[in-house]
Motif scaffolding. Sequence first.
Motif, PDB file in Angstrom:
ATOM      1  N   VAL A  98      54.696  34.259  34.233  1.00 21.31           N
ATOM      2  CA  VAL A  98      55.557  34.277  34.374  1.00 21.31           C
ATOM      3  C   VAL A  98      55.227  35.492  36.114  1.00 21.31           C
ATOM      4  O   VAL A  98      55.035  34.907  37.413  1.00 21.31           O
ATOM      5  N   ILE A  99      55.343  36.393  35.164  1.00 26.45           N
ATOM      6  CA  ILE A  99      55.075  37.413  36.521  1.00 26.45           C
ATOM      7  C   ILE A  99      54.217  37.264  37.538  1.00 26.45           C
ATOM      8  O   ILE A  99      54.096  37.700  38.640  1.00 26.45           O
ATOM      9  N   SER A 100      52.830  37.341  36.877  1.00 26.17           N
ATOM     10  CA  SER A 100      52.278  37.151  37.967  1.00 26.17           C
ATOM     11  C   SER A 100      51.035  35.549  38.619  1.00 26.17           C
ATOM     12  O   SER A 100      50.497  35.269  39.231  1.00 26.17           O
ATOM     13  N   PHE A 101      52.268  34.202  38.159  1.00 25.63           N
ATOM     14  CA  PHE A 101      52.530  32.727  38.538  1.00 25.63           C
ATOM     15  C   PHE A 101      51.382  32.753  38.736  1.00 25.63           C
ATOM     16  O   PHE A 101      50.534  31.888  38.770  1.00 25.63           O
ATOM     17  N   GLY A 102      50.452  32.574  37.260  1.00 16.84           N
ATOM     18  CA  GLY A 102      49.172  32.782  36.499  1.00 16.84           C
ATOM     19  C   GLY A 102      48.148  33.039  36.948  1.00 16.84           C
ATOM     20  O   GLY A 102      46.744  32.255  36.697  1.00 16.84           O
ATOM     21  N   ILE A 103      47.900  33.870  37.994  1.00 16.17           N
ATOM     22  CA  ILE A 103      47.157  34.141  38.867  1.00 16.17           C
ATOM     23  C   ILE A 103      46.036  34.710  38.301  1.00 16.17           C
ATOM     24  O   ILE A 103      44.735  34.359  38.555  1.00 16.17           O
ATOM     25  N   ASP A 104      46.673  35.727  37.334  1.00 14.88           N
ATOM     26  CA  ASP A 104      45.288  36.677  36.267  1.00 14.88           C
ATOM     27  C   ASP A 104      45.142  36.022  35.639  1.00 14.88           C
ATOM     28  O   ASP A 104      43.738  36.605  34.897  1.00 14.88           O
ATOM     29  N   VAL A 105      44.907  34.895  35.507  1.00 14.45           N
ATOM     30  CA  VAL A 105      43.970  33.998  34.607  1.00 14.45           C
ATOM     31  C   VAL A 105      42.646  33.490  35.406  1.00 14.45           C
ATOM     32  O   VAL A 105      41.326  33.571  35.024  1.00 14.45           O
ATOM     33  N   LYS A 106      42.916  33.596  36.544  1.00 11.89           N
ATOM     34  CA  LYS A 106      41.824  33.742  37.862  1.00 11.89           C
ATOM     35  C   LYS A 106      40.886  34.420  37.897  1.00 11.89           C
ATOM     36  O   LYS A 106      39.513  34.225  38.104  1.00 11.89           O
ATOM     37  N   TRP A 107      41.787  36.277  37.447  1.00  3.77           N
ATOM     38  CA  TRP A 107      41.073  37.781  37.834  1.00  3.77           C
ATOM     39  C   TRP A 107      40.242  37.146  36.375  1.00  3.77           C
ATOM     40  O   TRP A 107      38.857  37.901  36.695  1.00  3.77           O
ATOM     41  N   ARG A 108      40.356  36.788  35.226  1.00  3.76           N
ATOM     42  CA  ARG A 108      40.109  37.104  33.374  1.00  3.76           C
ATOM     43  C   ARG A 108      39.051  36.430  34.348  1.00  3.76           C
ATOM     44  O   ARG A 108      37.850  37.020  33.082  1.00  3.76           O
ATOM     45  N   LYS A 109      38.936  35.076  34.471  1.00  5.62           N
ATOM     46  CA  LYS A 109      37.372  33.877  35.036  1.00  5.62           C
ATOM     47  C   LYS A 109      36.580  35.163  35.769  1.00  5.62           C
ATOM     48  O   LYS A 109      35.203  34.540  35.480  1.00  5.62           O
ATOM     49  N   LYS A 110      37.040  35.458  37.075  1.00  8.67           N
ATOM     50  CA  LYS A 110      35.515  36.533  37.160  1.00  8.67           C
ATOM     51  C   LYS A 110      35.288  37.766  36.589  1.00  8.67           C
ATOM     52  O   LYS A 110      33.994  37.976  37.106  1.00  8.67           O
ATOM     53  N   VAL A 111      36.230  38.603  35.845  1.00  6.44           N
ATOM     54  CA  VAL A 111      35.573  39.312  34.990  1.00  6.44           C
ATOM     55  C   VAL A 111      34.350  38.460  33.900  1.00  6.44           C
ATOM     56  O   VAL A 111      33.460  39.245  33.740  1.00  6.44           O
ATOM     57  N   LEU A 112      34.743  37.527  33.379  1.00  4.45           N
ATOM     58  CA  LEU A 112      34.122  37.364  32.088  1.00  4.45           C
ATOM     59  C   LEU A 112      32.871  36.450  33.127  1.00  4.45           C
ATOM     60  O   LEU A 112      31.089  36.739  32.619  1.00  4.45           O
ATOM     61  N   GLN A 113      32.454  35.813  34.469  1.00  2.00           N
ATOM     62  CA  GLN A 113      31.687  35.562  35.168  1.00  2.00           C
ATOM     63  C   GLN A 113      30.412  36.820  35.735  1.00  2.00           C
ATOM     64  O   GLN A 113      28.736  37.058  34.967  1.00  2.00           O
ATOM     65  N   LEU A 114      31.407  37.394  35.810  1.00  5.06           N
ATOM     66  CA  LEU A 114      30.536  39.108  36.130  1.00  5.06           C
ATOM     67  C   LEU A 114      29.835  40.218  34.700  1.00  5.06           C
ATOM     68  O   LEU A 114      28.552  40.105  34.235  1.00  5.06           O
ATOM     69  N   VAL A 115      30.572  39.622  33.596  1.00  4.02           N
ATOM     70  CA  VAL A 115      30.130  40.031  31.768  1.00  4.02           C
ATOM     71  C   VAL A 115      29.121  39.496  31.609  1.00  4.02           C
ATOM     72  O   VAL A 115      27.635  39.117  31.507  1.00  4.02           O
ATOM     73  N   SER A 116      29.095  37.271  32.123  1.00  2.00           N
ATOM     74  CA  SER A 116      28.855  36.542  31.264  1.00  2.00           C
ATOM     75  C   SER A 116      26.568  37.505  31.788  1.00  2.00           C
ATOM     76  O   SER A 116      25.930  36.691  31.522  1.00  2.00           O
ATOM     77  N   GLU A 117      26.530  37.301  33.043  1.00  3.72           N
ATOM     78  CA  GLU A 117      25.359  37.441  34.008  1.00  3.72           C
ATOM     79  C   GLU A 117      24.622  38.324  33.277  1.00  3.72           C
ATOM     80  O   GLU A 117      22.795  38.795  33.352  1.00  3.72           O
TER      81      GLU A 117
END
Length: 266
Positions: A59-78
Amino acid sequence: MCFVYCNFNFYYLYFCTLKIAKKMSKNVTPYKDSTLGKKEQVTQMFDNISGNYDGLNRVISFGIDVKWRKKVLQLVSEKNPENILDIATGTGDLAILMTKTNAKKIIGLDISAGMLEVGKKKIADKKLDNIIEMVIGDSESMPFPDNHFDAITVSFGIRNFETLEKGLAEILRVLKPNGIFVILETSVPTKTPYKQGYSFYTKNILPIIGKIFSKDNVAYGYLSESASVFPYGETLNNILRKIGFIDVLAMPQTFGVATIYSASKK
């Protein structure tokens, strides 16, 4: 002469910034009247809000934090990591997401038993017990050997360290050479009108939402205050470099309300 003077000013401001950042991150605590240290107060706070933490964060982040975490996933996956440590894992959202890297082992570390219990249930429901292990522990004194993890992540938890530099040094210790360290943390927008909007929301709206939906009346006020004073951008980059990290990079997200940092080890 000007060259020497300018460089002196640069280094003076640099070290002053580090000292101020360390002081700020240490002195902001959840419960102003408590005699407990920051670490104990943070543990108590997250135990109190663990039951509705996930839903309230959406609610607080309007769900945008999910998108940010996916970017973290991309960096680590590489980096194709075999083992990952997620510090301040909370209820395990990022640790669960990290299973998409195909890592063989993921450890979620947190000082809050309440948050970990919620996380363990989520992991069991997803049948990920064989990959993710939830461990209660202190990020500033971790029970892991040197040069152990291929990747280490921290999402919205680094500002809760009691002593920022001590926690970062411990992370550097357990990270493998050439491993990747990724931070996702709140930051403060610097451009108008996002700066003013962010300030109004965090100071006035966020604490009200927290009081309405959380049984801990001060928790979300603390989270707002700690975010506002925590070093971000190039200031945090310089702290990471001072500790010994290399290839340090800050990547602002969504007008600067959050920043993803990546770093490595020699």
